[in-house]
Design an enzyme around this catalytic site. Structure first.
Site, PDB file in Angstrom:
ATOM      1  N   GLU A   2      60.771 -17.108 160.064  1.00 49.91           N
ATOM      2  CA  GLU A   2      61.273 -17.479 161.387  1.00 49.91           C
ATOM      3  C   GLU A   2      60.116 -18.062 162.204  1.00 49.91           C
ATOM      4  O   GLU A   2      59.102 -17.399 162.416  1.00 49.91           O
ATOM      5  CB  GLU A   2      61.822 -16.245 162.099  1.00 49.91           C
ATOM      6  CG  GLU A   2      62.421 -16.580 163.450  1.00 49.91           C
ATOM      7  CD  GLU A   2      62.939 -15.360 164.193  1.00 49.91           C
ATOM      8  OE1 GLU A   2      62.240 -14.330 164.213  1.00 49.91           O
ATOM      9  OE2 GLU A   2      64.038 -15.455 164.759  1.00 49.91           O
ATOM     10  N   LYS A  25      63.804  -2.146 179.805  1.00 50.35           N
ATOM     11  CA  LYS A  25      62.441  -2.686 179.776  1.00 50.35           C
ATOM     12  C   LYS A  25      62.501  -4.154 179.358  1.00 50.35           C
ATOM     13  O   LYS A  25      62.689  -4.484 178.189  1.00 50.35           O
ATOM     14  CB  LYS A  25      61.535  -1.933 178.790  1.00 50.35           C
ATOM     15  CG  LYS A  25      60.066  -2.277 179.063  1.00 50.35           C
ATOM     16  CD  LYS A  25      59.145  -2.057 177.891  1.00 50.35           C
ATOM     17  CE  LYS A  25      59.131  -3.169 176.910  1.00 50.35           C
ATOM     18  NZ  LYS A  25      58.679  -4.481 177.418  1.00 50.35           N
TER      19      LYS A  25
HETATM   20  P1  NAD Z   1      59.031  -8.638 170.292  1.00 49.44           P
HETATM   21  O1  NAD Z   1      59.570  -7.758 169.209  1.00 49.44           O
HETATM   22  O2  NAD Z   1      57.602  -8.951 170.290  1.00 49.44           O
HETATM   23  O3  NAD Z   1      59.317  -7.959 171.719  1.00 49.44           O
HETATM   24  C1  NAD Z   1      60.620  -7.608 172.117  1.00 49.44           C
HETATM   25  C2  NAD Z   1      60.532  -6.481 173.134  1.00 49.44           C
HETATM   26  O4  NAD Z   1      59.991  -5.331 172.496  1.00 49.44           O
HETATM   27  C3  NAD Z   1      59.615  -6.776 174.313  1.00 49.44           C
HETATM   28  O5  NAD Z   1      60.191  -6.229 175.480  1.00 49.44           O
HETATM   29  C4  NAD Z   1      58.343  -6.019 173.951  1.00 49.44           C
HETATM   30  O6  NAD Z   1      57.573  -5.634 175.050  1.00 49.44           O
HETATM   31  C5  NAD Z   1      58.917  -4.811 173.244  1.00 49.44           C
HETATM   32  N1  NAD Z   1      58.005  -4.135 172.337  1.00 49.44           N
HETATM   33  C6  NAD Z   1      56.929  -4.633 171.677  1.00 49.44           C
HETATM   34  N2  NAD Z   1      56.331  -3.674 170.936  1.00 49.44           N
HETATM   35  C7  NAD Z   1      57.046  -2.540 171.127  1.00 49.44           C
HETATM   36  C8  NAD Z   1      56.952  -1.215 170.626  1.00 49.44           C
HETATM   37  N3  NAD Z   1      55.997  -0.850 169.791  1.00 49.44           N
HETATM   38  N4  NAD Z   1      57.872  -0.312 171.017  1.00 49.44           N
HETATM   39  C9  NAD Z   1      58.874  -0.661 171.863  1.00 49.44           C
HETATM   40  N5  NAD Z   1      59.014  -1.895 172.367  1.00 49.44           N
HETATM   41  C10 NAD Z   1      58.114  -2.825 172.006  1.00 49.44           C
HETATM   42  O7  NAD Z   1      59.947  -9.928 170.275  1.00 49.44           O
HETATM   43  P2  NAD Z   1      59.837 -11.219 171.188  1.00 49.44           P
HETATM   44  O8  NAD Z   1      58.649 -11.995 170.729  1.00 49.44           O
HETATM   45  O9  NAD Z   1      59.945 -10.835 172.616  1.00 49.44           O
HETATM   46  O10 NAD Z   1      61.189 -11.997 170.801  1.00 49.44           O
HETATM   47  C11 NAD Z   1      61.299 -12.805 169.687  1.00 49.44           C
HETATM   48  C12 NAD Z   1      62.051 -12.105 168.580  1.00 49.44           C
HETATM   49  O11 NAD Z   1      63.300 -11.622 169.067  1.00 49.44           O
HETATM   50  C13 NAD Z   1      62.409 -13.053 167.446  1.00 49.44           C
HETATM   51  O12 NAD Z   1      62.175 -12.436 166.204  1.00 49.44           O
HETATM   52  C14 NAD Z   1      63.900 -13.300 167.653  1.00 49.44           C
HETATM   53  O13 NAD Z   1      64.588 -13.685 166.509  1.00 49.44           O
HETATM   54  C15 NAD Z   1      64.354 -11.991 168.187  1.00 49.44           C
HETATM   55  N6  NAD Z   1      65.617 -12.141 168.925  1.00 49.44           N
HETATM   56  C16 NAD Z   1      66.777 -11.695 168.338  1.00 49.44           C
HETATM   57  C17 NAD Z   1      67.998 -11.854 168.988  1.00 49.44           C
HETATM   58  C18 NAD Z   1      69.295 -11.388 168.375  1.00 49.44           C
HETATM   59  O14 NAD Z   1      70.290 -11.339 169.076  1.00 49.44           O
HETATM   60  N7  NAD Z   1      69.326 -11.059 167.094  1.00 49.44           N
HETATM   61  C19 NAD Z   1      68.022 -12.478 170.235  1.00 49.44           C
HETATM   62  C20 NAD Z   1      66.830 -12.918 170.803  1.00 49.44           C
HETATM   63  C21 NAD Z   1      65.627 -12.733 170.131  1.00 49.44           C
END
Ligand code: NAD
Length: 592
Positions: free
Chosen positions: A495, A288
């Site tokens: 962050e 997804k």
């Molecule tokens: P997010 O958590 O909002 O979304 C990430 C994914 O999760 C998306 O596909 C979203 O649709 C899905 N999602 C949202 N709610 C959900 C739920 N309740 N159940 C299942 N899936 C759900 O994050 P974002 O805004 O897309 O990305 C930014 C964040 O990602 C930042 O905190 C960043 O640090 C982190 N990140 C971490 C790494 C790493 O390798 N550690 C790499 C890239 C990004």
């Protein structure tokens, strides 16, 4: 605004690719199964791909007069616009003016002009949800593409397809064949590298120079690296002391059906971090992508099909966290969730997974320290600090957002960073001259601007930036921003996930190590010094999953990636990733 009206779906650009040809043949014979719609991607390896390569992302051919709409009307395989509930910007409305830039290859424009169905069980299927979502161009805020939005029923179908593949054709393949398919997928992505680089840049806003040099080749390498592991991930024989005579050994078995949930900042690359080890170890995957950036995952699905993976091995379901992500996490047929995203969602996933003890790996956020000691090569440290915070607009989990600079050279280092930050060229990522693109969305831009406001309100000194940049375009541009702050300020603790650097002076080694570790996160850290022994000692004392010495943002398929503390659980990349995609089984044979 583009003068070209959305013409609805169009046939494959050039229509010359093997996949396009196969889809046409099936459509013409009426042989497509109920619910399936044919994939309509650019012909891989065909004329379109050659055009991308020939122009090297710098100058594409002028857009042809648009025969596409007429052709589409005659295309019996078209997904009807009414099938979805696309809102503003749905089929028929105007599209992003970025697409009219000369840098955008015509084949890509065409690919983007047709709504994208879901990829389930090796077939393109209309969503049972009946909904389509509009993907927005962050450089303009205008519609870029229409993509099917998965609902709970779609997730269920995809999980069932993945289960069938696991217990059927994919599960029965010898490891060498799994490796061959992964290698083939790497080749196909590489053949279409220019197209992937442009598509990723258009969808995320990041500079096409970055997608060309980093996102796409690193994803290719990832598939190749894990293709090799398919035949090399072994168990062991065990010298057991139990009375009697036994052969005891371990085997590594796939966990099963993996739900892979990906964020918007590195959509293709992070998808490859999950798909490659999962597939090498023999799992099947329901991927997804983020609702904001599903495009390269869908293009990848076309290549998965072209490579010849058995149907259901990889399923791609764009959709929102709620309901699609949640449905995947809660589905009893999913054995493991591999998640990259925010700590808030990571927490929800871990809680939901507790119900049936699903395996979970989490790659979460960071507030990484980057430390410049007085004996550093200062020019390199300045360049490293710039790269640490402004690469990918600062939308990087390991962004070096806390820059500790020794007092001795503080003014010189910080002055150079502020001066260079003020000169960064902002614009649409697809323009090869752009050095920093827009943020991903209006909501995210407002969040970043909120942090900037908070920094000011808490007394941080703004050295450069600190505001939107409308001159860069109508989209979500925020100027590269540098604050002189204190450790207790919100901008130094939370962050931000944007181009906002907080510089912090320090005096002694012990002091800076303590301050660097004073964060709930522990993803990455940087150290700049010419003293090798000091660098290594500090590296060992920092609580972070990755430490870079005299470098920043260095990533490779062999090097494990993941966080200490609240930056996550588990590791991606390298052989460590395979640990999380297999179960260890002990087998005892009584030889008596
Ligand atoms: P997010 O958590 O909002 O979304 C990430 C994914 O999760 C998306 O596909 C979203 O649709 C899905 N999602 C949202 N709610 C959900 C739920 N309740 N159940 C299942 N899936 C759900 O994050 P974002 O805004 O897309 O990305 C930014 C964040 O990602 C930042 O905190 C960043 O640090 C982190 N990140 C971490 C790494 C790493 O390798 N550690 C790499 C890239 C990004």
């Amino acid at each position: 605004m583009s003068s070209r009206e959305r013409g609805g779906p169009v046939p494959p650009a050039g229509g010359t690719g093997p996949e396009g040809a196969a889809a046409s043949a099936r459509g013409a014979s009426g042989g497509a199964a109920a619910g399936e719609v044919a994939a309509r991607g650019p012909g891989t390896g065909g004329a379109a791909a050659r055009t991308f390569r020939a122009h090297a992302g710098v100058q594409a051919e002028p857009a042809p007069a648009s025969p596409a709409a007429g052709a589409a009307a005659a295309d019996p395989r078209a997904v009807p616009g009414e099938a979805g509930t696309a809102g503003a910007g749905g089929p028929g409305s105007s599209r992003s003016q970025t697409l009219e830039l000369p840098f955008v290859a015509p084949a890509l424009r065409q690919w983007l002009s047709s709504p994208k169905p879901l990829f389930i069980g090796g077939r393109w299927q209309e969503p049972r949800s009946g909904r389509y979502l509009t993907v927005t161009d962050p450089a303009t805020g205008e519609p870029l593409a229409e993509v099917a939005e998965a609902g709970e029923e779609d997730v269920d179908l995809a999980v069932q397809a993945a289960r069938r593949a696991l217990e059927g054709s994919w599960g029965k393949l010898p490891p060498a064949e799994r490796g061959r398919l992964l290698w083939k997928l790497a080749d196909l992505v590489e053949e279409n590298a220019q197209e992937f680089a442009q598509l990723e840049s258009l969808n995320t806003g990041k500079p096409v120079t970055e997608t060309t040099m980093a996102d796409v080749p690193l994803a290719v390498e990832h598939f190749r690296y894990f293709a090799g592991w398919a035949t090399k991930w072994t168990g062991e024989t065990l010298p057991v002391s139990f009375p009697g005579e036994y052969l005891a050994y371990t085997r590594r078995e796939p966990v099963g059906v993996v739900g892979a949930i990906v964020p918007w900042n590195f959509p293709l690359l992070i998808a490859s971090w999950k798909l490659a080890p999962a597939l090498a170890a023999g799992n099947t995957v329901v991927l997804k992508p983020s609702e904001l950036t599903p495009l390269t995952a869908l293009r990848l699905a076309e290549l998965v099909r072209q490579a010849g993976f058995p149907p259901g091995t990889v399923n791609v379901l764009p959709g929102y966290g709620e309901p699609a992500g949640r449905a995947l996490v809660e589905h009893p047929g999913v054995d493991k969730i591999s998640f990259t995203g925010s700590p808030a969602v990571g927490r929800k996933i871990m809680t939901a997974a507790a119900r049936d003890f699903k395996r979970v790996t989490l790659e979460l956020g960071g507030k990484s320290p980057n430390i410049v000691f007085p004996d550093a090569d200062l020019d390199s440290a300045v360049a490293g600090a710039m790269m640490g915070i402004f690469f990918n607009q600062g939308e990087v989990c390991c962004a070096g957002s806390r820059l500790f600079v020794h007092k001795e050279h503080f003014d010189r280092v910080v002055g150079a960073i502020a001066e260079r930050a003020g000169r960064l060229r902002q614009g649409p990522g697809i323009d090869p001259m752009t050095q920093m693109g827009p943020l991903i969305s209006r909501t995210h831009m407002e969040r970043v601007l909120g942090y900037i406001e908070r920094g000011r309100a808490e007394g941080a000194e703004l050295l450069v930036g600190g505001e939107p940049n409308p001159e860069a375009g109508p989209g979500y541009f925020v100027k590269p921003t540098v604050f002189l702050g204190r450790d207790d300020m919100t901008i130094a603790r939370e962050e931000i996930f944007g181009p906002v650097l907080t510089v912090l002076p320090f005096e002694s080694l012990d002091e800076v190590v303590r301050r660097a570790n004073d964060t709930p996160y522990g993803l990455a850290a940087g150290i700049w010094t010419r003293d090798v022994a000091k660098a290594i000692k500090v590296a060992h004392r920092l609580k972070a999953g990755t430490v870079w010495i005299n470098g920043y943002n260095l990533l490779d398929a062999t090097s494990p990636w993941g966080g200490f503390k609240q930056s996550g659980i588990g590791r991606e990349m390298g052989r460590y990733a395979l640990e999380h995609y297999t179960e260890v089984k002990s087998v005892w044979v009584n030889l008596g």
